[in-house]
Design an enzyme around this catalytic site. Structure first.
Site, mmCIF file in Angstrom:
data_model
loop_
_atom_site.group_PDB
_atom_site.id
_atom_site.type_symbol
_atom_site.label_atom_id
_atom_site.label_comp_id
_atom_site.label_asym_id
_atom_site.label_seq_id
_atom_site.Cartn_x
_atom_site.Cartn_y
_atom_site.Cartn_z
ATOM 1 N N ASP A 1 -7.250 -0.611 0.121
ATOM 2 C CA ASP A 1 -6.550 -1.668 0.857
ATOM 3 C C ASP A 1 -7.084 -3.022 0.400
ATOM 4 O O ASP A 1 -8.288 -3.281 0.458
ATOM 5 C CB ASP A 1 -6.744 -1.469 2.357
ATOM 6 C CG ASP A 1 -5.922 -0.296 2.867
ATOM 7 O OD1 ASP A 1 -4.728 -0.239 2.529
ATOM 8 O OD2 ASP A 1 -6.472 0.559 3.579
ATOM 9 N N HIS B 1 -0.085 -4.854 2.820
ATOM 10 C CA HIS B 1 0.370 -4.161 4.039
ATOM 11 C C HIS B 1 -0.635 -4.127 5.191
ATOM 12 O O HIS B 1 -0.330 -3.530 6.240
ATOM 13 C CB HIS B 1 0.878 -2.751 3.708
ATOM 14 C CG HIS B 1 -0.152 -1.803 3.192
ATOM 15 N ND1 HIS B 1 -0.284 -1.498 1.855
ATOM 16 C CD2 HIS B 1 -1.110 -1.094 3.821
ATOM 17 C CE1 HIS B 1 -1.274 -0.629 1.698
ATOM 18 N NE2 HIS B 1 -1.798 -0.371 2.880
ATOM 19 N N HIS C 1 -6.575 4.822 -2.710
ATOM 20 C CA HIS C 1 -5.744 3.821 -2.029
ATOM 21 C C HIS C 1 -6.688 2.734 -1.502
ATOM 22 O O HIS C 1 -7.241 2.882 -0.432
ATOM 23 C CB HIS C 1 -4.971 4.484 -0.896
ATOM 24 C CG HIS C 1 -4.187 3.526 -0.079
ATOM 25 N ND1 HIS C 1 -2.961 3.058 -0.480
ATOM 26 C CD2 HIS C 1 -4.457 2.901 1.095
ATOM 27 C CE1 HIS C 1 -2.508 2.212 0.427
ATOM 28 N NE2 HIS C 1 -3.399 2.092 1.389
ATOM 29 N N ASP D 1 1.448 3.684 2.005
ATOM 30 C CA ASP D 1 0.859 3.339 3.305
ATOM 31 C C ASP D 1 1.555 2.207 4.043
ATOM 32 O O ASP D 1 1.116 1.828 5.113
ATOM 33 C CB ASP D 1 -0.623 2.984 3.080
ATOM 34 C CG ASP D 1 -1.414 2.951 4.380
ATOM 35 O OD1 ASP D 1 -1.056 3.695 5.305
ATOM 36 O OD2 ASP D 1 -2.388 2.184 4.462
#
Ligand SMILES: [Zn+2]
Length: 1004
Positions: A262, A576, A260, A372
């Site tokens: 970001d 996000h 994941h 997330d």
């Protein structure tokens, strides 16, 4: 038998840490190191290669925060090494801290020809080298600081290269060539798996006792002074317990490699690009050595970066995608926030994301992958389905502070009734290491036991990247079928969802939004970035509309490449951790500059399109890009604005009355609204004895996650900002009246302008703030004389209702919520709309009313000032527009939301007739554009905005060859759901509540 289990387990632990682990590498030898520090921002390999490198030694410090140092490493394995049963590896320790992978120093290792070998990270710091033992590699080492240092509250200047300083923050620990003992490494992995399982299983049952005894026998069999020579006999002792298969009812885990990453967070976007290269190169290297390994990767943006900056890696990815092992998932451009972005933005996340995956790889992900994001809009099921996807995955709701979500696998039903099969991985993380502990957690938390039995576990270092390791793959293999453990199979998410759907005859249903009971500050933090998003969304609508009109009417070029690039910029900022306001200062410095550039370019596109539509010298017009008439200008058209009705300003003591034919608003001398009367009904909207448009300032000191959280205790420490420095009448005309109140408080100053236009029931409130508070929350409050059981908030292509009471723990936890352009509260016969042009955070509460009954208090959250990760978050200038409409139905709220966000634009130009008209105002045009495929077809997106069943007739004012209904990706639907018939230049629609419909019109 005597129970000596504690002693045996302690003995095993010491044997592992002091004998087995140190024996994994048989020998190591230092190498020759030279270094070159990049003076500024990172450079490509070919540029680094030709620099002058200086000798560098172990122990030397290197790396200012956010800097890059290239290490050139050369040497050879000692000639006398016996390499039987070993692998030759490079071991690099850049000076790693005990912190997380991806939150500190990391590096990418190149061969001299510029090809990438793999990355080095903490816990994954080896580089395979040629069997001939010669070493010649370049390491691009990033001295990224650990901005959080284990917490999410402490202010730091490390979050921007402008303030992070120049002192080196790492010292090189070693760069060695080493001999990995394959038997010992395997023994070590088997001990990890068995010991992990042993402690997870219930004490005093047979299986953990068997494992314990087998491990003890293995230790007895090995020579502590010759682990390498006796590892094989140790492994033989545990072979039997490792070979016992899983039970028939074992929980079934689909494990899928993942990272994941970001797209920005505690690092800037530019570093994410390098993080992707590092992680993906690790993944490709693992795929080379393990044919069973599969990896799921979302975010087309991250692939697009690799294509642009690392074409060699991209071609290797392309090969693995074709094999079905590197698996694009999610289908969105980035893993966006879903509370704040508009319906059209959400649609374009899929148009851009899936478009990229289809063009580059010929694949279309069918599962939406948002592990997330901070809560999930109830509009998503319909949008997901309209984008051609079927499944939805997140785990974030496990972060709820108050309530535990009742299901792991379920049908999620959206605001229009569409359902999608949804899975929350019960392991409660997207960064699993496949340890026995996490596998057990996955089974333990799985909520649907008895009815179904499958869960998904994404494994690999994430957030800051790193990805899966060979140790995790060993864990997957050892637990594939192991008595006492859930079974683990590496499979694609698609395979998982197919089985999860097939095995679950009647999954439970959850209706409406998936509200995250946490991180409620993300609707408000970094207000300028939020304004940039809203403004960009409106300008993109305008630019596409006028450019399409110019293409159809004047045969003008449609700037599709430029619009696509601008959309990509806006879609990236919706990531996000960017739009929610939870990134470092550097990210917002870049985001605000990007929004300014986007606005400039879109203004140019709009002017060019309007110019192409023809204008006489000196001719001026007003352009209405919105879906509703404004001041006599038809929707999607231009002309000369005319104001109907009247307005006047009256002085009342030290205050004012602003009076139109529709409403009367009375302000006292402190600039607060004491009365707001709907003149059609005579109804007063302000609660007796209270005042509206009141500025309230609260202490805002969340406990855990500074920029993320508004904690409920903020409500206990508020003050009203009522002092006034100056009052002035700004406008007193027949079309519009405006009064201004200027205020100062603490270190900040503020002005509020109240305006009423002729014939209007909406009082506009323009607030300008020079904000210098810290840890404060500024709200604009409307105590309304309305008894509302629920409040409507605009979301993507519709609205949702939330209870205004706190009957249940779920209602009570929803003490701060997000809304798009408006909120509406009503009782039968009377309602009020509060609209905004860039605010997302709101709260609605009830309190006792003077004279009986209850007051509905609706507040906008204008500003915060959290101290982490950006210590200067939200400092400086801000502008907000709001409006207060009395006697408003939902349809008035929808109209007012558009009017504030897509206002009339005045400038040179002539009258433009609309490309189309819709005969039902409940059916709203959200976008008009040319088709993505360059065919010149016109694409129109509409939705039913009132939550009712509506028919509408869409008439096109250009020659139409054919009209079809498509999905969001503009593919014709064989079974149209909204288009009932189409005739000559006309489409007839029948829409369910909140139904979304996309029409594709080919021109004659
Ligand atoms: Zn994230």
């Amino acid at each position: 038998m005597h129970d000596n289990s504690p002693q045996v387990r302690a003995r095993i632990a010491r044997f592992v840490s002091e004998r087995i682990e140190p024996a994994v590498y048989r020998d190591r030898h230092p190498l020759t190191i030279e270094a070159w520090e990049v003076p500024g921002e990172p450079v490509p390999f070919r540029e680094a290669l030709v620099q002058a490198y200086a000798p560098f030694s172990v122990g030397q410090t290197w790396g200012k925060p956010w800097g890059t140092t290239w290490f050139h490493v050369t040497g050879h394995a000692p000639a006398d090494w016996d390499t039987t049963g070993t692998r030759l590896e490079l071991l690099i320790d850049l000076g790693f801290t005990a912190g997380q992978s991806g939150f500190q120093a990391e590096g990418l290792v190149y061969r001299p020809d510029g090809s990438v070998i793999k990355a080095i990270e903490p816990f994954n710091a080896y580089v395979p080298i040629d069997p001939d033992g010669s070493v010649d590699v370049y390491v691009e080492a990033a001295s990224n600081p650990d901005v959080a240092e284990g917490g999410f509250t402490r202010p730091t200047r490390m979050g921007d290269t402008l303030t992070s300083g120049t002192d080196p923050i790492y010292s090189l620990r070693h760069i060695d060539i080493a001999l990995l003992d394959e038997q010992v490494w395997q023994l070590d992995r088997e001990f990890v798996a068995l010991r992990g399982l042993m402690v997870e299983l219930p004490h005093r049952t047979t299986r953990p006792a068997e494992i314990e005894r087998a491990l003890e026998r293995a230790i007895d069999a090995m020579d502590p002074h010759d682990i390498s020579g006796t590892a094989a006999v140790g492994r033989a002792e545990i072979a039997e317990v490792l070979a016992k298969p899983a039970s028939a009812s074992a929980h079934r885990i689909t494990a899928i490699g993942h990272a994941h990453i970001d797209s920005a967070w505690l690092w800037p976007v530019r570093e994410t690009i390098r993080k992707c290269a590092r992680t993906f190169s690790n993944v490709l290297q693992l795929m080379d050595i393990d044919p069973d390994f599969k990896f799921a990767c979302s975010s087309a943006q991250q692939y697009a970066w690799i294509k642009e900056f690392y074409p060699e890696l991209f071609e290797r990815i392309r090969v693995r995608v074709a094999e079905g092992r590197f698996i694009p998932v999610g289908g969105m451009w980035v893993e966006s926030d879903t509370n704040l972005i508009s319906g059209e933005s959400m649609a374009r996340q899929f148009v851009a994301g899936k478009g990229f995956f289809q063009r580059e790889f010929g694949v279309e992900p069918k599962e939406v992958w948002l592990p997330d994001s901070f809560g999930y809009s109830g509009a998503l099921p319909q949008i997901v389905t309209a984008a051609g996807s079927q499944h939805f995955l997140t785990q974030k709701i496990s972060w709820n502070e108050t309530n535990s979500f009742p299901h792991s696998t379920f049908l999620w039903e959206g605001i229009d009734g569409t359902r999608v099969l949804t899975h929350f991985p019960p392991v409660n993380t997207y960064n699993s290491d496949l340890s026995a502990k996490e596998l057990a957690l996955s089974e333990h938390n799985y909520a649907d036991k008895g009815d179904a039995n499958s869960s998904l576990v994404p494994f690999g270092y994430g957030d800051g990247g790193g990805g899966p390791t060979r140790e995790m793959l060993a864990a997957a293999k050892l637990t594939r079928s192991l008595e006492g453990s859930p079974t683990v199979e590496i499979e694609s998410p698609q395979q998982f969802f197919e089985r999860a759907g097939a095995e679950y005859a009647k999954p439970p249903v959850w209706t409406g939004e998936l509200y995250l009971e946490f991180h409620r500050g993300t609707y408000t933090s970094q207000a300028r970035t939020k304004r940039g998003n809203r403004r960009s969304e409106s300008l993109l609508r305008e630019a596409e509309l006028w450019a399409t009109t110019a293409a159809v009417r004047a045969n003008a070029d449609y700037p599709s490449a430029q619009l696509e690039a601008l959309w990509h910029t806006v879609l990236l900022q919706q990531f996000h951790d960017i739009l929610p306001g939870t990134s470092i200062a550097w990210v917002y410095r870049v985001a605000e500059a990007e929004y300014a550039r986007v606005a400039d370019e879109l203004e140019t596109i709009i002017s060019a399109a309007i110019g192409a539509l023809g204008t006489a010298a000196g001719e001026q017009a007003s352009f209405n890009a919105g879906p509703f008439e404004i001041d006599g200008i038809a929707p999607l058209a231009s002309g000369v604005a005319t104001q109907a009705g009247s307005v006047r300003l009256e002085r009342r003591g030290d205050g004012f009355a602003l009076i139109s034919d529709r409403a009367r608003f009375e302000l006292d001398g402190t600039g607060r609204i004491r009365s707001a009367v709907d003149l059609l009904t005579g109804r007063e909207a302000v609660a007796p004895g209270e005042s509206a448009a009141e500025l309230q300032l609260f202490r805002d000191t969340p406990t855990q996650w500074e920029a993320w959280d508004i904690d409920v205790h903020y409500q206990r420490h508020g003050e009203v900002i009522s002092a006034v420095d100056a009052v002035s009448v700004v406008a007193d005309g027949t079309d519009r009246v405006t009064v201004r109140f200027e205020r100062s408080f603490n270190s900040s100053s503020l002005s509020q302008e109240f305006s009423l236009s002729a014939g209007s029931a909406s009082l506009e409130i323009a607030t300008q703030v020079d904000w210098h508070e810290r840890q404060k929350l500024l709200k604009l409050a409307f105590p309304l004389d309305v008894r509302a059981e629920r409040a409507a908030s605009e979301v993507q292509y519709g609205h949702i209702y939330r209870a205004t009471h706190e009957n249940t723990s779920w209602d009570s936890a929803r003490f701060e919520t997000s809304a798009h352009r408006w909120m509406h509260v009503s009782e039968p016969g009377f309602g009020v709309a509060i609209a905004n042009d860039s605010t997302y955070g709101h709260d609605v509460t009830r309190h006792p009313r003077n004279g009986g009954g209850s007051v509905t208090m609706l507040r906008q959250s204008l500003l915060r000032a959290p101290l982490f990760p950006d210590p200067d978050a939200d400092q400086g200038e801000h502008r907000f527009r709001a409006s207060f409409t009395v006697g408003a139905e939902i349809s008035d709220a929808v109209r007012e939301g558009y009017r504030l966000n897509v206002p009339l634009r005045s400038g040179p130009g002539g009258a433009i007739a609309p490309l189309l008209t819709v005969d039902n105002p409940g059916v709203v045009v959200e976008a008009i554009k040319l088709a993505e495929d360059g065919s010149g077809d016109v694409v129109v997106r509409l939705y039913e905005s009132l939550g009712t069943r509506e028919k509408a007739r869409v008439s096109f004012n250009f020659s139409v060859a054919a009209i079809v209904e498509t999905d969001l990706l503009e593919r014709e639907q064989s079974d149209p759901a909204g288009l009932t018939s189409s005739g000559e230049n006309v489409a007839e629609l029948t829409l369910r509540p909140f139904q979304l419909v996309t029409l594709r019109i080919s021109r004659a």
